[in-house]
Design a protein around this motif. Structure first.
Motif, PDB file in Angstrom:
ATOM      1  N   VAL A  12      84.264  48.560 -20.738  1.00 48.03           N
ATOM      2  CA  VAL A  12      84.148  47.109 -20.796  1.00 48.03           C
ATOM      3  C   VAL A  12      82.687  46.722 -21.008  1.00 48.03           C
ATOM      4  N   TYR A  13      82.484  45.615 -21.687  1.00 43.89           N
ATOM      5  CA  TYR A  13      81.126  45.167 -22.011  1.00 43.89           C
ATOM      6  C   TYR A  13      80.437  44.614 -20.765  1.00 43.89           C
ATOM      7  N   VAL A  14      79.207  45.116 -20.504  1.00 43.40           N
ATOM      8  CA  VAL A  14      78.450  44.686 -19.328  1.00 43.40           C
ATOM      9  C   VAL A  14      77.132  44.023 -19.703  1.00 43.40           C
ATOM     10  N   GLY A  15      76.938  43.764 -21.000  1.00 42.87           N
ATOM     11  CA  GLY A  15      75.726  43.079 -21.433  1.00 42.87           C
ATOM     12  C   GLY A  15      74.703  44.015 -22.061  1.00 42.87           C
ATOM     13  N   ASN A  16      73.781  43.414 -22.812  1.00 40.37           N
ATOM     14  CA  ASN A  16      72.677  44.140 -23.450  1.00 40.37           C
ATOM     15  C   ASN A  16      73.179  45.269 -24.350  1.00 40.37           C
ATOM     16  N   ASN A  20      81.031  43.997 -33.381  1.00 39.13           N
ATOM     17  CA  ASN A  20      81.544  45.342 -33.613  1.00 39.13           C
ATOM     18  C   ASN A  20      80.463  46.375 -33.921  1.00 39.13           C
ATOM     19  N   HIS A  21      79.231  45.930 -34.049  1.00 35.31           N
ATOM     20  CA  HIS A  21      78.143  46.858 -34.331  1.00 35.31           C
ATOM     21  C   HIS A  21      77.259  47.065 -33.100  1.00 35.31           C
ATOM     22  N   ARG A  22      77.745  46.621 -31.954  1.00 37.75           N
ATOM     23  CA  ARG A  22      77.058  46.801 -30.669  1.00 37.75           C
ATOM     24  C   ARG A  22      75.687  46.127 -30.652  1.00 37.75           C
ATOM     25  N   SER A  23      75.532  45.079 -31.426  1.00 36.93           N
ATOM     26  CA  SER A  23      74.315  44.271 -31.344  1.00 36.93           C
ATOM     27  C   SER A  23      74.648  43.010 -30.567  1.00 36.93           C
ATOM     28  N   ASN A  24      73.959  42.837 -29.458  1.00 38.41           N
ATOM     29  CA  ASN A  24      74.313  41.729 -28.588  1.00 38.41           C
ATOM     30  C   ASN A  24      73.578  40.456 -28.972  1.00 38.41           C
ATOM     31  N   LEU A  25      74.243  39.337 -28.798  1.00 37.69           N
ATOM     32  CA  LEU A  25      73.665  38.029 -29.060  1.00 37.69           C
ATOM     33  C   LEU A  25      73.612  37.285 -27.737  1.00 37.69           C
ATOM     34  N   SER A  26      72.448  37.210 -27.122  1.00 37.00           N
ATOM     35  CA  SER A  26      72.326  36.591 -25.810  1.00 37.00           C
ATOM     36  C   SER A  26      71.505  35.315 -25.896  1.00 37.00           C
ATOM     37  N   SER A  27      71.845  34.380 -25.022  1.00 35.04           N
ATOM     38  CA  SER A  27      71.131  33.113 -24.964  1.00 35.04           C
ATOM     39  C   SER A  27      71.407  32.462 -23.613  1.00 35.04           C
ATOM     40  N   SER A  28      70.656  31.461 -23.285  1.00 38.20           N
ATOM     41  CA  SER A  28      70.883  30.719 -22.041  1.00 38.20           C
ATOM     42  C   SER A  28      71.736  29.494 -22.336  1.00 38.20           C
ATOM     43  N   ILE A  29      72.682  29.223 -21.453  1.00 40.04           N
ATOM     44  CA  ILE A  29      73.535  28.042 -21.600  1.00 40.04           C
ATOM     45  C   ILE A  29      73.498  27.255 -20.298  1.00 40.04           C
ATOM     46  N   ARG A  30      73.498  25.936 -20.423  1.00 37.11           N
ATOM     47  CA  ARG A  30      73.349  25.067 -19.260  1.00 37.11           C
ATOM     48  C   ARG A  30      74.714  24.612 -18.745  1.00 37.11           C
ATOM     49  N   ILE A  31      74.868  24.627 -17.433  1.00 38.77           N
ATOM     50  CA  ILE A  31      76.123  24.204 -16.809  1.00 38.77           C
ATOM     51  C   ILE A  31      76.309  22.705 -16.995  1.00 38.77           C
ATOM     52  N   GLY A  38      82.082  35.810 -22.214  1.00 40.16           N
ATOM     53  CA  GLY A  38      80.735  35.765 -22.764  1.00 40.16           C
ATOM     54  C   GLY A  38      79.654  35.484 -21.733  1.00 40.16           C
ATOM     55  N   ILE A  39      80.036  35.240 -20.476  1.00 40.84           N
ATOM     56  CA  ILE A  39      79.077  34.882 -19.423  1.00 40.84           C
ATOM     57  C   ILE A  39      78.825  36.090 -18.522  1.00 40.84           C
ATOM     58  N   MET A  40      77.554  36.387 -18.269  1.00 36.26           N
ATOM     59  CA  MET A  40      77.196  37.504 -17.414  1.00 36.26           C
ATOM     60  C   MET A  40      77.592  37.212 -15.968  1.00 36.26           C
ATOM     61  N   ALA A  41      78.386  38.123 -15.397  1.00 29.07           N
ATOM     62  CA  ALA A  41      78.863  37.955 -14.026  1.00 29.07           C
ATOM     63  C   ALA A  41      78.742  39.277 -13.288  1.00 29.07           C
TER      64      ALA A  41
END
Length: 315
Positions: free
Chosen positions: A60-64, A138-149, A176-179
Motif C-alpha cells: 500500500v502507498y505510504v507516501g514519498n 503508475n511510474h512511482r513519481s509522487n505529487l505532493s502538496s499542502s491542502i487547507r482544511i 490522497g491524504i497522509m495519515a
C-alpha cells in the motif's frame, strides 16, 4: 457511499456525544481509497481500491513514492467478509474536507498536520490547518502538496465497515491524504502529572509499542499470513495489551495525587524507556539488515507464546 453523504451533519467543534458501546479506531471502509502496487522487476502496477477491499500482505502507498506491506489490521470490520459483526460502536466518525479531498476517520485516529509537522488526532484539527496531499502515479513519481482544511463534519458510523491497516512505517495515504496507521491513546488525557509526557509524539508511542508485533511479522510472515479478531474487531495481536493500556489510562482520572506521583508517573517513565529501547533495537535491525532476523524472532518469542495461549480456543 450515498448513505454516508446523505446522513452527513455539521459538527460544532466536533464535540459530539458518543453512544454507549465499543470504541472503533479506524478509517471508513466504504469511503476511503488507498493505492496498492504490484511491484517486481520492471513491473509496477498501481491500482486504487476501497479500503474495505485491502488485504493482508498487499503493498500500500505510504507516501514519498514508497509502498509497504500491510502486516496487520489493528481493527477490522467488513460486513461483506464476515457474518459476525462487532458490538455496537461508541466512536464518532468525522469527515475532514479540504480542497478537492476528504478523509473519514474516528476522532482519535491521527493524520499529518503540515503546519505543525506532526501526526495529531483528528479531533485536534481546526479550520485552516494544512494537510499533506500525496498522490502517486503508475511510474512511482509522487505529487505532493499542502491542502487547507475547509470543513470538519460529523458523520454516522460507516455501514460499509471500518478498518485500520498497519504498515511498517506506521503511515498510510488515504484518499490522497497522509495519515497514520494508529490512534492517539492519550488524546483525552488531562491528568496534570502526565501532561509533560503528552509532549511526546503519539505517533512515536504507538509505533514503538507495535515493535514486537512488527518484528515477528517481518522475521516470520508465517505467523502473520492470517489474522483473528476479538468480539470488538480488534486484532488478537494487540487486543490484550491495548485493554491493559486503556485500563491504566482510565485509572488515572480516579487516582489520588500521591498515587499518581509515586506510582503512575514512574510506571509511565518505565514505559517510555521501554519504547525507547524498542526504537533503538529496530533502528539497529534496519541498519544491519536481515542477518538479525533471528534476534527479532527470539525477541518476539514471548509475545508469540502469549498470542497462542490467549487465542487457543479460537484456533
Amino acid at each position: 457511499d450515498d448513505d454516508d453523504d446523505d446522513d452527513e451533519q455539521e459538527c460544532c467543534d466536533c464535540d459530539t456525544e458518543e453512544p454507549e458501546g465499543t470504541p472503533a479506531w479506524c478509517f471508513s471502509g466504504s469511503t476511503s481509497t488507498v493505492q496498492v502496487g504490484t511491484i517486481g522487476g520492471d513491473i509496477d502496477i498501481v491500482e486504487t481500491i476501497l479500503m474495505k477491499d485491502l488485504k493482508l500482505g498487499q503493498n500500500v502507498y505510504v507516501g514519498n513514492g514508497q509502498y509497504e506491506k500491510v502486516y496487520s489490521f489493528g481493527h477490522y470490520y467488513n460486513p461483506t467478509a464476515t457474518t459476525k459483526g462487532p458490538k455496537k460502536s461508541n466512536s464518532s466518525f468525522i469527515r475532514v474536507s479540504s480542497e478537492g479531498a476528504f478523509i473519514d476517520l474516528t476522532r482519535n485516529h491521527m493524520v499529518w498536520r503540515m503546519n505543525t509537522n506532526s501526526f495529531v488526532a483528528a479531533s485536534e484539527l481546526k479550520m485552516g490547518d494544512t494537510l499533506l496531499f500525496d498522490k502517486n502515479d503508475n511510474h512511482r513519481s509522487n505529487l505532493s502538496s499542502s491542502i487547507r482544511i475547509t470543513s470538519i463534519t460529523s458523520i454516522p458510523i460507516p455501514k460499509g465497515g471500518y478498518m485500520a491497516p498497519f504498515t511498517p512505517s506506521g503511515k498510510i495515504v488515504v484518499n490522497g491524504i497522509m495519515a497514520s496507521s494508529f490512534v492517539d491513546l492519550f488524546d483525552d488525557t488531562t491528568t496534570k502529572v502526565l501532561l509533560p509526557f503528552k509532549k511526546l509524539s503519539p505517533q512515536w508511542i504507538a509505533h514503538a509499542f507495535e515493535f514486537p508485533h512488527r518484528m515477528i511479522c517481518s522475521g516470520a510472515s508465517l505467523f502473520c499470513g492470517t489474522e483473528t479478531y476479538d468480539e470488538n474487531g480488534i486484532s488478537n495481536w494487540v487486543s490484550k495489551p491495548l485493554q491493559l493500556s486503556q485500563y491504566w489510562i482510565s485509572s488515572l482520572s480516579s487516582s489520588k495525587e500521591w498515587v499518581l506521583l509515586f506510582f503512575h508517573m514512574p510506571l509511565f517513565a518505565i514505559f517510555v524507556l521501554t519504547l525507547s529501547i524498542f526504537t533503538i533495537m529496530e533502528s539497529s535491525f534496519l541498519i544491519f539488515g536481515s542477518d538479525h532476523r533471528t534476534l527479532m524472532l527470539l525477541l518476539g518469542g514471548t509475545m508469540m507464546t502469549y498470542y497462542y495461549y490467549t487465542n487457543k480456543k479460537s484456533l
